[in-house]
Design a protein around this motif. Structure first.
Motif, PDB file in Angstrom:
ATOM      1  N   VAL A 123      14.391   4.267  -4.756  1.00  0.00           N
ATOM      2  CA  VAL A 123      13.611   4.139  -3.522  1.00  0.00           C
ATOM      3  C   VAL A 123      12.934   2.773  -3.495  1.00  0.00           C
ATOM      4  CG1 VAL A 123      13.192   6.618  -3.275  1.00  0.00           C
ATOM      5  CG2 VAL A 123      11.604   5.217  -4.609  1.00  0.00           C
ATOM      6  N   ARG A 124      12.526   2.363  -2.299  1.00  0.00           N
ATOM      7  CA  ARG A 124      11.771   1.121  -2.135  1.00  0.00           C
ATOM      8  C   ARG A 124      10.302   1.479  -1.980  1.00  0.00           C
ATOM      9  NH1 ARG A 124      14.109  -3.356  -3.637  1.00  0.00           N
ATOM     10  NH2 ARG A 124      12.956  -4.576  -2.078  1.00  0.00           N
ATOM     11  N   VAL A 125       9.456   0.850  -2.782  1.00  0.00           N
ATOM     12  CA  VAL A 125       8.025   1.140  -2.797  1.00  0.00           C
ATOM     13  C   VAL A 125       7.254  -0.140  -2.506  1.00  0.00           C
ATOM     14  CG1 VAL A 125       6.095   1.984  -4.188  1.00  0.00           C
ATOM     15  CG2 VAL A 125       8.368   2.996  -4.476  1.00  0.00           C
ATOM     16  N   TRP A 126       6.211  -0.013  -1.674  1.00  0.00           N
ATOM     17  CA  TRP A 126       5.335  -1.141  -1.391  1.00  0.00           C
ATOM     18  C   TRP A 126       4.215  -1.168  -2.433  1.00  0.00           C
ATOM     19  CZ3 TRP A 126       6.143  -4.872   2.232  1.00  0.00           C
ATOM     20  CH2 TRP A 126       7.101  -4.615   3.214  1.00  0.00           C
ATOM     21  N   VAL A 127       3.969  -2.358  -3.015  1.00  0.00           N
ATOM     22  CA  VAL A 127       2.892  -2.525  -3.991  1.00  0.00           C
ATOM     23  C   VAL A 127       2.081  -3.762  -3.623  1.00  0.00           C
ATOM     24  CG1 VAL A 127       4.169  -1.392  -5.859  1.00  0.00           C
ATOM     25  CG2 VAL A 127       4.366  -3.866  -5.550  1.00  0.00           C
ATOM     26  N   ASP A 128       0.812  -3.780  -4.075  1.00  0.00           N
ATOM     27  CA  ASP A 128      -0.031  -4.946  -3.811  1.00  0.00           C
ATOM     28  C   ASP A 128       0.137  -5.974  -4.923  1.00  0.00           C
ATOM     29  OD1 ASP A 128      -1.397  -3.916  -5.964  1.00  0.00           O
ATOM     30  OD2 ASP A 128      -3.092  -3.182  -4.786  1.00  0.00           O
ATOM     31  N   ARG A 129      -0.694  -6.987  -4.937  1.00  0.00           N
ATOM     32  CA  ARG A 129      -0.561  -8.058  -5.922  1.00  0.00           C
ATOM     33  C   ARG A 129      -0.911  -7.603  -7.329  1.00  0.00           C
ATOM     34  NH1 ARG A 129      -3.425 -12.591  -1.995  1.00  0.00           N
ATOM     35  NH2 ARG A 129      -1.603 -12.902  -0.618  1.00  0.00           N
ATOM     36  N   ALA A 130      -1.628  -6.478  -7.422  1.00  0.00           N
ATOM     37  CA  ALA A 130      -1.936  -5.902  -8.733  1.00  0.00           C
ATOM     38  C   ALA A 130      -0.904  -4.851  -9.124  1.00  0.00           C
ATOM     39  CB  ALA A 130      -3.336  -5.294  -8.725  1.00  0.00           C
ATOM     40  N   ASP A 131       0.212  -4.807  -8.398  1.00  0.00           N
ATOM     41  CA  ASP A 131       1.294  -3.853  -8.664  1.00  0.00           C
ATOM     42  C   ASP A 131       0.836  -2.400  -8.566  1.00  0.00           C
ATOM     43  OD1 ASP A 131       3.767  -5.361  -9.140  1.00  0.00           O
ATOM     44  OD2 ASP A 131       2.649  -6.270 -10.785  1.00  0.00           O
ATOM     45  N   ARG A 132      -0.041  -2.120  -7.595  1.00  0.00           N
ATOM     46  CA  ARG A 132      -0.455  -0.749  -7.318  1.00  0.00           C
ATOM     47  C   ARG A 132       0.232  -0.280  -6.040  1.00  0.00           C
ATOM     48  NH1 ARG A 132      -6.710  -2.312  -7.833  1.00  0.00           N
ATOM     49  NH2 ARG A 132      -5.885  -3.622  -6.156  1.00  0.00           N
ATOM     50  N   PRO A 133       0.783   0.937  -6.041  1.00  0.00           N
ATOM     51  CA  PRO A 133       1.463   1.433  -4.834  1.00  0.00           C
ATOM     52  C   PRO A 133       0.497   1.501  -3.650  1.00  0.00           C
ATOM     53  CG  PRO A 133       1.970   2.805  -6.739  1.00  0.00           C
ATOM     54  CD  PRO A 133       0.851   1.892  -7.151  1.00  0.00           C
ATOM     55  N   VAL A 134       0.972   1.084  -2.491  1.00  0.00           N
ATOM     56  CA  VAL A 134       0.175   1.123  -1.259  1.00  0.00           C
ATOM     57  C   VAL A 134       1.048   1.675  -0.141  1.00  0.00           C
ATOM     58  CG1 VAL A 134      -1.330  -0.792  -1.914  1.00  0.00           C
ATOM     59  CG2 VAL A 134       0.803  -1.252  -0.689  1.00  0.00           C
ATOM     60  N   SER A 135       0.409   2.010   0.963  1.00  0.00           N
ATOM     61  CA  SER A 135       1.152   2.502   2.121  1.00  0.00           C
ATOM     62  C   SER A 135       1.982   1.385   2.736  1.00  0.00           C
ATOM     63  CB  SER A 135       0.188   3.063   3.177  1.00  0.00           C
ATOM     64  OG  SER A 135      -0.573   4.132   2.644  1.00  0.00           O
ATOM     65  N   ALA A 136       3.080   1.772   3.333  1.00  0.00           N
ATOM     66  CA  ALA A 136       3.937   0.786   3.991  1.00  0.00           C
ATOM     67  C   ALA A 136       3.201   0.161   5.169  1.00  0.00           C
ATOM     68  CB  ALA A 136       5.224   1.451   4.458  1.00  0.00           C
ATOM     69  N   PRO A 137       3.384  -1.124   5.387  1.00  0.00           N
ATOM     70  CA  PRO A 137       2.711  -1.764   6.526  1.00  0.00           C
ATOM     71  C   PRO A 137       3.331  -1.309   7.838  1.00  0.00           C
ATOM     72  CG  PRO A 137       4.271  -3.279   5.536  1.00  0.00           C
ATOM     73  CD  PRO A 137       4.255  -2.071   4.654  1.00  0.00           C
ATOM     74  N   PRO A 138       2.600  -1.412   8.932  1.00  0.00           N
ATOM     75  CA  PRO A 138       3.168  -1.021  10.230  1.00  0.00           C
ATOM     76  C   PRO A 138       4.295  -1.962  10.627  1.00  0.00           C
ATOM     77  CG  PRO A 138       1.046  -2.093  10.523  1.00  0.00           C
ATOM     78  CD  PRO A 138       1.214  -1.892   9.058  1.00  0.00           C
ATOM     79  N   SER A 139       5.185  -1.457  11.448  1.00  0.00           N
ATOM     80  CA  SER A 139       6.299  -2.275  11.925  1.00  0.00           C
ATOM     81  C   SER A 139       5.791  -3.314  12.929  1.00  0.00           C
ATOM     82  CB  SER A 139       7.355  -1.389  12.578  1.00  0.00           C
ATOM     83  OG  SER A 139       6.826  -0.767  13.743  1.00  0.00           O
ATOM     84  N   GLN A 140       6.654  -4.258  13.249  1.00  0.00           N
ATOM     85  CA  GLN A 140       6.271  -5.296  14.208  1.00  0.00           C
ATOM     86  C   GLN A 140       5.954  -4.696  15.567  1.00  0.00           C
ATOM     87  OE1 GLN A 140       5.789  -8.481  13.364  1.00  0.00           O
ATOM     88  NE2 GLN A 140       4.999  -8.828  15.438  1.00  0.00           N
ATOM     89  N   ALA A 141       6.708  -3.671  15.948  1.00  0.00           N
ATOM     90  CA  ALA A 141       6.444  -3.015  17.234  1.00  0.00           C
ATOM     91  C   ALA A 141       5.078  -2.337  17.230  1.00  0.00           C
ATOM     92  CB  ALA A 141       7.544  -1.998  17.537  1.00  0.00           C
ATOM     93  N   GLU A 142       4.720  -1.704  16.110  1.00  0.00           N
ATOM     94  CA  GLU A 142       3.416  -1.049  16.012  1.00  0.00           C
ATOM     95  C   GLU A 142       2.286  -2.070  16.023  1.00  0.00           C
ATOM     96  OE1 GLU A 142       4.591   2.917  13.380  1.00  0.00           O
ATOM     97  OE2 GLU A 142       4.076   1.042  12.363  1.00  0.00           O
ATOM     98  N   VAL A 143       2.506  -3.202  15.358  1.00  0.00           N
ATOM     99  CA  VAL A 143       1.490  -4.264  15.351  1.00  0.00           C
ATOM    100  C   VAL A 143       1.276  -4.800  16.764  1.00  0.00           C
ATOM    101  CG1 VAL A 143       0.980  -6.603  14.562  1.00  0.00           C
ATOM    102  CG2 VAL A 143       1.888  -4.918  12.964  1.00  0.00           C
ATOM    103  N   THR A 144       2.365  -5.050  17.468  1.00  0.00           N
ATOM    104  CA  THR A 144       2.267  -5.556  18.838  1.00  0.00           C
ATOM    105  C   THR A 144       1.550  -4.549  19.738  1.00  0.00           C
ATOM    106  OG1 THR A 144       4.309  -6.823  18.568  1.00  0.00           O
ATOM    107  CG2 THR A 144       3.582  -6.377  20.820  1.00  0.00           C
ATOM    108  N   CYS A 145       1.903  -3.280  19.600  1.00  0.00           N
ATOM    109  CA  CYS A 145       1.270  -2.239  20.416  1.00  0.00           C
ATOM    110  C   CYS A 145      -0.223  -2.152  20.130  1.00  0.00           C
ATOM    111  CB  CYS A 145       1.950  -0.907  20.141  1.00  0.00           C
ATOM    112  SG  CYS A 145       1.315   0.464  21.131  1.00  0.00           S
ATOM    113  N   GLN A 146      -0.599  -2.210  18.845  1.00  0.00           N
ATOM    114  CA  GLN A 146      -2.007  -2.131  18.475  1.00  0.00           C
ATOM    115  C   GLN A 146      -2.779  -3.343  18.982  1.00  0.00           C
ATOM    116  OE1 GLN A 146      -3.395   0.501  16.951  1.00  0.00           O
ATOM    117  NE2 GLN A 146      -5.416  -0.426  17.107  1.00  0.00           N
ATOM    118  N   SER A 147      -2.172  -4.516  18.891  1.00  0.00           N
ATOM    119  CA  SER A 147      -2.832  -5.739  19.366  1.00  0.00           C
ATOM    120  C   SER A 147      -3.055  -5.683  20.869  1.00  0.00           C
ATOM    121  CB  SER A 147      -1.988  -6.965  18.996  1.00  0.00           C
ATOM    122  OG  SER A 147      -1.812  -7.064  17.600  1.00  0.00           O
ATOM    123  N   LEU A 148      -2.029  -5.242  21.608  1.00  0.00           N
ATOM    124  CA  LEU A 148      -2.163  -5.146  23.062  1.00  0.00           C
ATOM    125  C   LEU A 148      -3.186  -4.083  23.454  1.00  0.00           C
ATOM    126  CD1 LEU A 148       1.581  -5.429  24.185  1.00  0.00           C
ATOM    127  CD2 LEU A 148      -0.202  -7.183  24.335  1.00  0.00           C
TER     128      LEU A 148
END
Length: 200
Positions: A123-148
């Motif tokens: 599986v693909r896992v998102w981690v921060d700079r300290a190599d701790r698992p974090v939630s996946a970032p929002p997609s570009q569409a979600e970012v655009t929707c939230q910004s608008l």
């Protein structure tokens, strides 16, 4: 048959800008206040909304830049993990995964994966700079929707705040104008009653 002269409705709001014997200095001041309030409300609302939307977009971009994906393997079947009960990931399970960081160190942590995944699945896992698992970032569409959405919320709020401030100033100006009218009537009233034979 008598005729009455009426000012066209479209011209009535502009009477403060034209010279006439009834126009006072306070009328001119009020006209400029109205113009300034509308200009600031419209431009300020648009600028504030744009700035808020840009700030939200930049925040998501900074968060995405601070995390990265790694390839990990499940240490057990997802069906035996803890199910996710809320949010957009309902149907997935919390499962312990194992991966190797850039330094060659083996690390483990919890990640949300499909409940059908089996032991040793990749599986693909998102981690921060300290190599701790974090939630996946929002997609570009979600970012655009939230910004608008943020911009659409902030713009009318700022415009309403500016309009409310202008309304308060105009209300104070009106009270001052009424006080001036009362003072002037106290001065002119007795003379008017003399001209009208005491009936005015």
């Amino acid at each position: 048959m008598t005729s009455t002269c009426r000012v066209p409705v479209a011209r009535r709001p502009l009477w403060r800008w034209r010279r006439n014997p009834l126009r006072r200095h306070s009328d001119v001041v009020e006209a400029w206040i109205v113009l300034a309030v509308w200009a600031v409300a419209l431009l300020g609302g648009l600028l504030a909304g744009g700035a808020a939307g840009t700030t939200v977009h930049r925040g998501f971009a900074d968060r995405r830049a601070a995390i990265h994906q790694v390839s990990a393997r499940l240490t057990g079947n997802a069906a035996a993990g803890s199910p996710v009960l809320t949010g957009y990931d309902v149907g997935k399970s919390w499962v312990t995964v194992r991966w190797t960081d850039a330094d060659g160190t083996t690390r483990t942590g919890l990640a949300k994966v499909l409940s059908t995944a089996r032991t040793d699945s990749q599986v693909r896992v998102w981690v921060d700079r300290a190599d701790r698992p974090v939630s996946a970032p929002p997609s570009q569409a979600e970012v655009t929707c939230q910004s608008l959405a943020t911009a659409a919320l902030v713009s009318p709020l700022v415009a309403a705040a500016v309009w409310g401030g202008g309304w308060a100033v105009r209300r104070r100006l009106m009270r001052r104008r009424l006080a001036e009218w009362d003072a002037e009537w106290r001065r002119i009233g007795p003379q008017w009653r003399n001209f009208s034979g005491g009936k005015g």
